[in-house]
Design a protein around this motif. Structure first.
Motif, PDB file in Angstrom:
ATOM      1  N   VAL A 189      47.348 -84.886  51.428  1.00  0.00           N
ATOM      2  CA  VAL A 189      46.786 -86.584  50.512  1.00  0.00           C
ATOM      3  C   VAL A 189      45.703 -86.268  51.275  1.00  0.00           C
ATOM      4  O   VAL A 189      45.254 -86.345  52.813  1.00  0.00           O
ATOM      5  CB  VAL A 189      47.933 -88.255  51.058  1.00  0.00           C
ATOM      6  CG1 VAL A 189      46.531 -89.125  50.726  1.00  0.00           C
ATOM      7  CG2 VAL A 189      48.868 -88.124  51.157  1.00  0.00           C
ATOM      8  N   MET A 190      44.629 -86.198  50.993  1.00  0.00           N
ATOM      9  CA  MET A 190      43.300 -85.605  51.216  1.00  0.00           C
ATOM     10  C   MET A 190      42.743 -86.792  50.924  1.00  0.00           C
ATOM     11  O   MET A 190      42.559 -87.714  49.735  1.00  0.00           O
ATOM     12  CB  MET A 190      42.531 -84.123  50.210  1.00  0.00           C
ATOM     13  CG  MET A 190      43.445 -83.047  50.913  1.00  0.00           C
ATOM     14  SD  MET A 190      43.170 -82.183  49.850  1.00  0.00           S
ATOM     15  CE  MET A 190      44.119 -81.841  48.703  1.00  0.00           C
ATOM     16  N   GLY A 200      49.354 -80.587  44.364  1.00  0.00           N
ATOM     17  CA  GLY A 200      49.261 -80.628  45.331  1.00  0.00           C
ATOM     18  C   GLY A 200      49.556 -81.609  46.365  1.00  0.00           C
ATOM     19  O   GLY A 200      49.396 -81.723  47.345  1.00  0.00           O
ATOM     20  N   MET A 201      48.887 -82.550  45.038  1.00  0.00           N
ATOM     21  CA  MET A 201      48.199 -83.987  45.850  1.00  0.00           C
ATOM     22  C   MET A 201      48.412 -85.569  45.023  1.00  0.00           C
ATOM     23  O   MET A 201      48.503 -85.103  43.956  1.00  0.00           O
ATOM     24  CB  MET A 201      46.683 -83.336  45.899  1.00  0.00           C
ATOM     25  CG  MET A 201      45.779 -85.017  46.691  1.00  0.00           C
ATOM     26  SD  MET A 201      43.428 -84.304  46.741  1.00  0.00           S
ATOM     27  CE  MET A 201      43.574 -86.357  46.815  1.00  0.00           C
ATOM     28  N   ARG A 202      48.565 -86.322  46.130  1.00  0.00           N
ATOM     29  CA  ARG A 202      49.653 -87.455  45.760  1.00  0.00           C
ATOM     30  C   ARG A 202      47.893 -87.953  45.124  1.00  0.00           C
ATOM     31  O   ARG A 202      47.832 -88.340  46.411  1.00  0.00           O
ATOM     32  CB  ARG A 202      50.578 -88.133  46.079  1.00  0.00           C
ATOM     33  CG  ARG A 202      50.771 -89.420  45.833  1.00  0.00           C
ATOM     34  CD  ARG A 202      52.178 -89.491  46.931  1.00  0.00           C
ATOM     35  NE  ARG A 202      52.192 -90.933  45.947  1.00  0.00           N
ATOM     36  CZ  ARG A 202      53.920 -91.856  46.644  1.00  0.00           C
ATOM     37  NH1 ARG A 202      53.922 -91.391  47.910  1.00  0.00           N
ATOM     38  NH2 ARG A 202      54.240 -92.703  46.112  1.00  0.00           N
ATOM     39  N   PRO A 203      47.728 -88.768  44.413  1.00  0.00           N
ATOM     40  CA  PRO A 203      46.333 -89.630  44.446  1.00  0.00           C
ATOM     41  C   PRO A 203      46.790 -90.611  43.828  1.00  0.00           C
ATOM     42  O   PRO A 203      47.470 -91.413  43.342  1.00  0.00           O
ATOM     43  CB  PRO A 203      45.577 -89.235  42.653  1.00  0.00           C
ATOM     44  CG  PRO A 203      47.096 -88.492  42.398  1.00  0.00           C
ATOM     45  CD  PRO A 203      48.286 -87.906  42.505  1.00  0.00           C
ATOM     46  N   ARG A 204      46.415 -91.611  45.560  1.00  0.00           N
ATOM     47  CA  ARG A 204      46.584 -93.231  46.155  1.00  0.00           C
ATOM     48  C   ARG A 204      44.847 -93.964  45.574  1.00  0.00           C
ATOM     49  O   ARG A 204      45.495 -94.277  45.316  1.00  0.00           O
ATOM     50  CB  ARG A 204      47.150 -93.129  47.653  1.00  0.00           C
ATOM     51  CG  ARG A 204      48.347 -91.933  48.368  1.00  0.00           C
ATOM     52  CD  ARG A 204      48.348 -92.571  49.478  1.00  0.00           C
ATOM     53  NE  ARG A 204      49.942 -91.434  49.898  1.00  0.00           N
ATOM     54  CZ  ARG A 204      50.797 -92.232  49.771  1.00  0.00           C
ATOM     55  NH1 ARG A 204      50.821 -93.200  49.441  1.00  0.00           N
ATOM     56  NH2 ARG A 204      51.578 -91.498  50.814  1.00  0.00           N
ATOM     57  N   ASP A 239      41.140 -90.619  45.969  1.00  0.00           N
ATOM     58  CA  ASP A 239      41.324 -89.356  45.459  1.00  0.00           C
ATOM     59  C   ASP A 239      40.963 -88.968  43.865  1.00  0.00           C
ATOM     60  O   ASP A 239      41.244 -87.316  43.692  1.00  0.00           O
ATOM     61  CB  ASP A 239      43.167 -89.576  46.213  1.00  0.00           C
ATOM     62  CG  ASP A 239      43.336 -90.213  47.428  1.00  0.00           C
ATOM     63  OD1 ASP A 239      42.316 -89.863  48.054  1.00  0.00           O
ATOM     64  OD2 ASP A 239      44.000 -91.032  47.439  1.00  0.00           O
ATOM     65  N   ALA A 240      41.218 -89.693  43.543  1.00  0.00           N
ATOM     66  CA  ALA A 240      40.917 -89.561  41.620  1.00  0.00           C
ATOM     67  C   ALA A 240      39.812 -88.571  41.924  1.00  0.00           C
ATOM     68  O   ALA A 240      39.485 -87.132  41.391  1.00  0.00           O
ATOM     69  CB  ALA A 240      40.839 -90.383  40.638  1.00  0.00           C
ATOM     70  N   ALA A 241      38.571 -88.563  42.182  1.00  0.00           N
ATOM     71  CA  ALA A 241      37.449 -88.093  42.429  1.00  0.00           C
ATOM     72  C   ALA A 241      37.591 -86.304  42.805  1.00  0.00           C
ATOM     73  O   ALA A 241      37.078 -85.842  41.952  1.00  0.00           O
ATOM     74  CB  ALA A 241      36.068 -89.008  42.892  1.00  0.00           C
ATOM     75  N   ILE A 242      38.259 -86.385  43.709  1.00  0.00           N
ATOM     76  CA  ILE A 242      38.782 -84.999  44.458  1.00  0.00           C
ATOM     77  C   ILE A 242      39.876 -84.488  43.265  1.00  0.00           C
ATOM     78  O   ILE A 242      38.865 -82.895  43.059  1.00  0.00           O
ATOM     79  CB  ILE A 242      39.482 -85.064  45.936  1.00  0.00           C
ATOM     80  CG1 ILE A 242      38.702 -86.093  46.458  1.00  0.00           C
ATOM     81  CG2 ILE A 242      39.449 -84.421  46.149  1.00  0.00           C
ATOM     82  CD1 ILE A 242      39.377 -86.296  48.169  1.00  0.00           C
ATOM     83  N   ILE A 243      39.929 -84.873  42.610  1.00  0.00           N
ATOM     84  CA  ILE A 243      40.875 -83.580  41.628  1.00  0.00           C
ATOM     85  C   ILE A 243      39.716 -83.306  40.996  1.00  0.00           C
ATOM     86  O   ILE A 243      40.137 -82.129  40.037  1.00  0.00           O
ATOM     87  CB  ILE A 243      42.731 -84.564  40.906  1.00  0.00           C
ATOM     88  CG1 ILE A 243      42.952 -85.269  42.213  1.00  0.00           C
ATOM     89  CG2 ILE A 243      42.701 -84.256  39.994  1.00  0.00           C
ATOM     90  CD1 ILE A 243      44.437 -85.581  42.713  1.00  0.00           C
ATOM     91  N   VAL A 244      39.637 -84.277  39.856  1.00  0.00           N
ATOM     92  CA  VAL A 244      38.244 -84.136  39.145  1.00  0.00           C
ATOM     93  C   VAL A 244      37.340 -83.469  39.136  1.00  0.00           C
ATOM     94  O   VAL A 244      37.053 -82.202  38.732  1.00  0.00           O
ATOM     95  CB  VAL A 244      37.085 -85.717  38.632  1.00  0.00           C
ATOM     96  CG1 VAL A 244      36.501 -85.370  37.469  1.00  0.00           C
ATOM     97  CG2 VAL A 244      38.538 -86.511  37.756  1.00  0.00           C
TER      98      VAL A 244
END
Length: 229
Positions: A14-15, A165-169, A173-178
Protein backbone atom coordinates in the motif's frame (compact mmCIF):
# COMPACT_ATOMS: atom_id res chain seq x y z
CA UNK A 1 7.77 7.29 -8.57
CA UNK A 2 5.64 4.42 -7.37
CA UNK A 3 6.32 2.41 -10.54
CA UNK A 4 9.92 2.05 -9.37
CA UNK A 5 8.85 0.23 -6.21
CA UNK A 6 8.99 -3.51 -6.64
CA UNK A 7 6.92 -5.35 -4.01
CA UNK A 8 8.55 -8.29 -2.27
CA UNK A 9 7.24 -11.77 -3.02
CA UNK A 10 4.28 -12.60 -0.80
CA UNK A 11 3.44 -8.99 -0.01
CA UNK A 12 1.05 -6.51 -1.55
CA UNK A 13 2.13 -2.96 -0.97
CA UNK A 14 0.00 0.00 0.00
CA UNK A 15 1.78 3.15 -1.19
CA UNK A 16 1.25 6.63 0.20
CA UNK A 17 2.70 9.84 -1.17
CA UNK A 18 3.79 13.17 0.25
CA UNK A 19 4.06 12.37 3.97
CA UNK A 20 4.82 15.52 5.98
CA UNK A 21 5.90 15.79 9.62
CA UNK A 22 6.61 19.07 11.39
CA UNK A 23 7.47 19.81 15.03
CA UNK A 24 8.60 22.96 16.81
CA UNK A 25 10.79 20.82 19.05
CA UNK A 26 11.63 17.10 19.09
CA UNK A 27 13.66 15.25 21.72
CA UNK A 28 15.06 12.00 20.27
CA UNK A 29 17.90 9.56 20.93
CA UNK A 30 19.89 11.40 18.29
CA UNK A 31 19.47 14.70 20.09
CA UNK A 32 17.10 17.59 20.54
CA UNK A 33 15.86 19.30 17.40
CA UNK A 34 14.07 22.61 16.99
CA UNK A 35 12.05 23.57 13.96
CA UNK A 36 12.10 19.98 12.70
CA UNK A 37 10.36 19.36 9.39
CA UNK A 38 10.42 16.08 7.45
CA UNK A 39 8.95 15.43 4.00
CA UNK A 40 8.81 11.96 2.44
CA UNK A 41 7.86 11.41 -1.18
CA UNK A 42 6.47 7.88 -0.77
CA UNK A 43 5.80 5.58 2.17
CA UNK A 44 5.46 1.87 1.56
CA UNK A 45 3.17 0.03 3.96
CA UNK A 46 3.27 -3.76 3.65
CA UNK A 47 0.61 -4.47 6.27
CA UNK A 48 -1.56 -6.28 3.75
CA UNK A 49 -0.34 -9.86 3.60
CA UNK A 50 -1.45 -11.40 0.32
CA UNK A 51 0.53 -13.36 -2.29
CA UNK A 52 2.11 -11.08 -4.87
CA UNK A 53 2.42 -12.00 -8.52
CA UNK A 54 5.71 -11.78 -10.43
CA UNK A 55 4.95 -8.60 -12.43
CA UNK A 56 3.40 -5.79 -10.36
CA UNK A 57 3.02 -2.57 -12.37
CA UNK A 58 4.49 -4.11 -15.53
CA UNK A 59 5.91 -1.96 -18.30
CA UNK A 60 5.17 -2.76 -21.97
CA UNK A 61 7.87 -5.45 -22.06
CA UNK A 62 6.97 -7.02 -18.71
CA UNK A 63 4.46 -9.46 -20.21
CA UNK A 64 5.99 -9.57 -23.70
CA UNK A 65 7.02 -13.23 -23.62
CA UNK A 66 3.53 -14.31 -22.56
CA UNK A 67 1.93 -12.06 -25.17
CA UNK A 68 4.09 -13.64 -27.86
CA UNK A 69 2.99 -17.12 -26.81
CA UNK A 70 -0.66 -16.13 -27.08
CA UNK A 71 -0.26 -14.26 -30.36
CA UNK A 72 1.79 -17.01 -31.97
CA UNK A 73 -1.00 -19.46 -31.23
CA UNK A 74 -3.96 -17.15 -31.87
CA UNK A 75 -2.95 -14.80 -34.65
CA UNK A 76 -5.18 -11.77 -35.31
CA UNK A 77 -6.97 -11.30 -38.60
CA UNK A 78 -7.18 -7.80 -40.09
CA UNK A 79 -10.19 -6.98 -42.23
CA UNK A 80 -10.87 -4.73 -43.92
CA UNK A 81 -7.46 -3.11 -44.25
CA UNK A 82 -5.70 -0.43 -46.25
CA UNK A 83 -2.54 -1.30 -48.19
CA UNK A 84 -1.18 2.25 -48.10
CA UNK A 85 0.53 3.93 -45.14
CA UNK A 86 0.15 7.71 -44.80
CA UNK A 87 1.34 8.16 -41.21
CA UNK A 88 4.60 10.01 -41.84
CA UNK A 89 6.17 12.47 -44.25
CA UNK A 90 8.10 9.69 -46.04
CA UNK A 91 4.81 8.39 -47.46
CA UNK A 92 2.54 7.57 -49.01
CA UNK A 93 3.99 4.07 -48.99
CA UNK A 94 2.52 1.21 -50.99
CA UNK A 95 2.56 -1.91 -48.80
CA UNK A 96 0.73 -4.27 -51.15
CA UNK A 97 2.18 -7.71 -51.79
CA UNK A 98 5.67 -8.09 -50.34
CA UNK A 99 6.47 -4.37 -50.44
CA UNK A 100 7.79 -2.46 -47.45
CA UNK A 101 7.48 1.16 -46.49
CA UNK A 102 10.29 3.70 -46.16
CA UNK A 103 10.67 2.73 -42.47
CA UNK A 104 10.81 -0.99 -43.27
CA UNK A 105 7.30 -1.98 -42.17
CA UNK A 106 5.36 -4.58 -44.12
CA UNK A 107 1.58 -4.69 -44.39
CA UNK A 108 1.08 -6.97 -41.37
CA UNK A 109 3.13 -4.77 -39.05
CA UNK A 110 1.36 -1.68 -40.40
CA UNK A 111 -2.07 -3.13 -39.64
CA UNK A 112 -0.95 -4.06 -36.15
CA UNK A 113 0.31 -0.50 -35.69
CA UNK A 114 -3.09 0.88 -36.69
CA UNK A 115 -4.74 -1.41 -34.14
CA UNK A 116 -2.31 -0.15 -31.47
CA UNK A 117 -3.10 3.45 -32.37
CA UNK A 118 -6.82 2.72 -31.99
CA UNK A 119 -6.24 1.00 -28.64
CA UNK A 120 -4.25 4.01 -27.44
CA UNK A 121 -7.04 6.37 -28.45
CA UNK A 122 -9.61 4.44 -26.44
CA UNK A 123 -7.27 4.09 -23.47
CA UNK A 124 -6.49 7.81 -23.53
CA UNK A 125 -10.19 8.70 -23.49
CA UNK A 126 -10.86 6.60 -20.40
CA UNK A 127 -7.68 7.69 -18.62
CA UNK A 128 -8.42 11.36 -19.24
CA UNK A 129 -11.83 10.80 -17.64
CA UNK A 130 -10.26 9.00 -14.67
CA UNK A 131 -7.62 11.71 -14.20
CA UNK A 132 -10.22 14.48 -14.29
CA UNK A 133 -12.38 12.67 -11.73
CA UNK A 134 -9.51 11.88 -9.37
CA UNK A 135 -8.08 15.41 -9.45
CA UNK A 136 -11.50 17.02 -9.02
CA UNK A 137 -12.53 14.74 -6.16
CA UNK A 138 -9.21 15.25 -4.36
CA UNK A 139 -9.80 18.98 -4.62
CA UNK A 140 -13.36 18.60 -3.32
CA UNK A 141 -12.92 15.98 -0.58
CA UNK A 142 -9.18 15.70 0.07
CA UNK A 143 -6.61 13.03 -0.83
CA UNK A 144 -7.30 10.89 2.27
CA UNK A 145 -10.93 10.25 1.33
CA UNK A 146 -11.57 6.52 1.61
CA UNK A 147 -12.51 4.42 -1.40
CA UNK A 148 -15.47 2.30 -0.30
CA UNK A 149 -17.40 -0.04 -2.57
CA UNK A 150 -20.05 -0.90 -0.03
CA UNK A 151 -20.95 -3.97 2.02
CA UNK A 152 -20.75 -7.40 0.46
CA UNK A 153 -17.84 -6.58 -1.85
CA UNK A 154 -15.62 -9.65 -1.85
CA UNK A 155 -12.61 -8.19 -3.68
CA UNK A 156 -11.82 -4.50 -3.55
CA UNK A 157 -10.64 -3.08 -6.92
CA UNK A 158 -9.71 -6.48 -8.41
CA UNK A 159 -8.32 -5.18 -11.71
CA UNK A 160 -6.10 -2.55 -10.09
CA UNK A 161 -4.84 -5.03 -7.52
CA UNK A 162 -4.11 -7.65 -10.16
CA UNK A 163 -2.18 -5.29 -12.45
CA UNK A 164 -0.44 -2.98 -9.98
CA UNK A 165 -0.13 -5.10 -6.85
CA UNK A 166 -1.56 -2.15 -4.97
CA UNK A 167 -4.75 -1.94 -2.94
CA UNK A 168 -6.24 1.53 -3.49
CA UNK A 169 -7.68 2.71 -0.18
CA UNK A 170 -7.88 6.47 -0.76
CA UNK A 171 -8.20 9.02 -3.54
CA UNK A 172 -4.46 9.55 -3.16
CA UNK A 173 -3.87 5.88 -3.98
CA UNK A 174 -6.15 6.23 -7.00
CA UNK A 175 -4.00 9.12 -8.22
CA UNK A 176 -0.88 6.94 -7.96
CA UNK A 177 -2.49 4.21 -10.06
CA UNK A 178 -3.73 6.68 -12.67
CA UNK A 179 -0.21 8.10 -12.86
CA UNK A 180 1.17 4.63 -13.55
CA UNK A 181 -1.42 4.12 -16.29
CA UNK A 182 -0.57 7.45 -17.90
CA UNK A 183 3.11 6.49 -18.02
CA UNK A 184 2.26 3.20 -19.71
CA UNK A 185 0.05 4.96 -22.25
CA UNK A 186 2.94 7.26 -23.16
CA UNK A 187 5.11 4.19 -23.83
CA UNK A 188 2.56 2.37 -25.98
CA UNK A 189 1.72 5.53 -27.91
CA UNK A 190 5.39 6.21 -28.64
CA UNK A 191 5.65 2.74 -30.20
CA UNK A 192 3.33 3.84 -33.03
CA UNK A 193 5.88 6.41 -34.20
CA UNK A 194 7.73 5.71 -37.44
CA UNK A 195 10.26 2.89 -37.20
CA UNK A 196 9.75 2.05 -33.51
CA UNK A 197 8.83 -1.62 -34.00
CA UNK A 198 9.76 -4.08 -36.71
CA UNK A 199 7.38 -6.92 -35.93
CA UNK A 200 3.60 -7.17 -35.85
CA UNK A 201 4.02 -9.31 -32.72
CA UNK A 202 5.48 -6.43 -30.74
CA UNK A 203 2.78 -4.04 -31.90
CA UNK A 204 0.09 -6.51 -30.88
CA UNK A 205 1.80 -7.16 -27.55
CA UNK A 206 1.48 -3.46 -26.82
CA UNK A 207 -2.16 -3.59 -27.91
CA UNK A 208 -2.75 -6.11 -25.12
CA UNK A 209 -0.84 -3.87 -22.72
CA UNK A 210 -2.90 -0.82 -23.67
CA UNK A 211 -6.10 -2.81 -23.22
CA UNK A 212 -4.99 -3.91 -19.76
CA UNK A 213 -4.16 -0.34 -18.75
CA UNK A 214 -7.52 0.79 -20.14
CA UNK A 215 -9.30 -1.64 -17.82
CA UNK A 216 -7.42 -0.29 -14.81
CA UNK A 217 -8.30 3.29 -15.70
CA UNK A 218 -11.98 2.48 -16.11
CA UNK A 219 -12.08 0.67 -12.77
CA UNK A 220 -10.46 3.60 -10.96
CA UNK A 221 -12.91 6.05 -12.55
CA UNK A 222 -15.87 3.95 -11.39
CA UNK A 223 -14.39 3.37 -7.94
CA UNK A 224 -13.78 7.03 -7.12
CA UNK A 225 -17.26 7.99 -8.32
CA UNK A 226 -18.96 5.30 -6.24
CA UNK A 227 -16.93 6.20 -3.15
CA UNK A 228 -17.79 9.90 -3.21
CA UNK A 229 -21.47 9.80 -4.21
Amino acid sequence: MCSGLLPRTGTEYVMKKNAHFKADEADTRLGKFKGLEVRIGTIVDDEWDEPMGPTPMPDPTGLRSWDHKLLSRYQPSYMPYCQVCCLCTFGKCDLSGDKRGACGLDIKAQQARIVLAAANIGCAAHLAHARHLVDHLIEEFGPRTALIQGPGTEIHAPVSRLVTGMRPRTLEDAAIIVGYCETQLAHTLSATHTGQEGSWLDFESKVLHAGMIDQVGMEIADLVQISTM
